[in-house]
Design an enzyme around this catalytic site. Structure first.
Site, short mmCIF file in Angstrom:
data_model
loop_
_atom_site.label_atom_id
_atom_site.label_comp_id
_atom_site.label_asym_id
_atom_site.label_seq_id
_atom_site.Cartn_x
_atom_site.Cartn_y
_atom_site.Cartn_z
N ASP A 64 -2.17 5.28 0.84
CA ASP A 64 -1.76 4.94 -0.68
C ASP A 64 -3.03 4.82 -1.74
OD1 ASP A 64 -2.11 2.58 0.60
OD2 ASP A 64 -0.71 1.68 -0.75
N TYR A 66 -5.83 3.61 -4.08
CA TYR A 66 -6.61 2.36 -4.27
C TYR A 66 -5.95 1.48 -5.30
CZ TYR A 66 -10.50 4.66 -2.20
OH TYR A 66 -11.42 5.58 -1.50
N PHE A 77 -8.85 8.82 -1.23
CA PHE A 77 -10.50 8.65 -1.09
C PHE A 77 -11.26 8.69 -2.26
CE2 PHE A 77 -9.06 10.11 3.04
CZ PHE A 77 -9.13 8.94 3.76
N HIS A 186 -9.74 6.84 11.45
CA HIS A 186 -9.87 6.82 9.90
C HIS A 186 -11.62 6.34 9.77
CE1 HIS A 186 -9.23 4.90 5.89
NE2 HIS A 186 -8.20 5.75 6.01
#
Length: 225
Positions: A64, A66, A77, A186
């Site tokens: 989701d 920031y 990202f 990740h």
């Protein structure tokens, strides 16, 4: 909220009449009206706007947006210019440096990637300010799953980059033999040393694209200062 256009609008149009989407739309409208939600409403669908369906060559799946002020702008990202580079993106840049020799830039804005056919898709497209994960389970996952299924059906070579277990769960929808699926932990500081570093996703992606007669991605994000 922004609206889709072009081939994305045509491909995802069946979703608009489904009950979950109507509930999602009303819920998100209410959230924007009554509180602070990121990204700005006009940028919720930026990933689709900046990377038209017919131009997608690479898909990077995030979670989701920031949740702090000024960060999110609709691309997973990525942060807006002038915003501190988040830890996960710092690790992505480090791997990009180790993989292809790209210098580490002074900003975290990834619109250059989006403009070359890299779809930077979060599975949840909105979030309440300072409340990570606050819009999980309200319907966005169904919507972005529909987009992933549309991508899977595209009859051309494409690369899916799946970092972390939530993104990797999407692999069960990806069965097109023309596509390449790259999995790794990740890039967050909690897991990057468990196999993200050294996974070489950028070089592997470009090798696959070139092997299939497609132009490689110029992954270098330039300095803005």
């Amino acid at each position: 909220m922004a609206v889709l256009s072009g081939q994305w609008e045509k491909a995802l149009k069946p979703e608009f009449s489904k009950p979950y989407y109507k509930e999602l739309f009303l819920k998100v409208q209410k959230e924007y009206r009554e509180g602070v939600v990121f990204p700005p409403a006009s940028q919720v669908l930026s990933a689709f706007e900046l990377t038209p369906l017919e131009k997608v060559k690479v898909v990077i799946i995030g979670q989701d947006p920031y949740h702090n002020v000024g960060q999110a702008h609709g691309l997973c990202f990525s942060v807006q210019p002038g915003v501190d580079i988040p830890p996960s993106l710092k690790n992505i840049y480090q791997e990009l440096h180790d993989d292809l020799g790209c210098y580490i830039p002074d900003n975290g804005c990834l619109t250059k990637w989006a403009g070359q056919g890299v779809l930077l898709l979060n599975t949840v497209l909105t979030v309440r300010a300072h409340q990570p994960g606050s819009h999980k389970g309200i319907g966005w996952e169904q919507y972005t799953d529909a987009a992933i299924r549309v991508l899977n059906e595209q009859d051309r070579p494409m690369v899916f980059i799946l970092w972390g277990s939530p993104a990797q769960q999407k692999a069960k929808m990806l069965n097109n033999p023309k596509h390449l699926i790259l999995k790794a932990p990740h890039p967050s500081p909690l897991s990057a040393y468990r196999g993200f570093f050294g996974s070489r996703p950028f070089g592997k992606t470009n090798e696959f694209l070139e092997k299939n007669g497609l132009s490689p991605i110029d992954w270098q994000i330039e300095n803005i200062k």
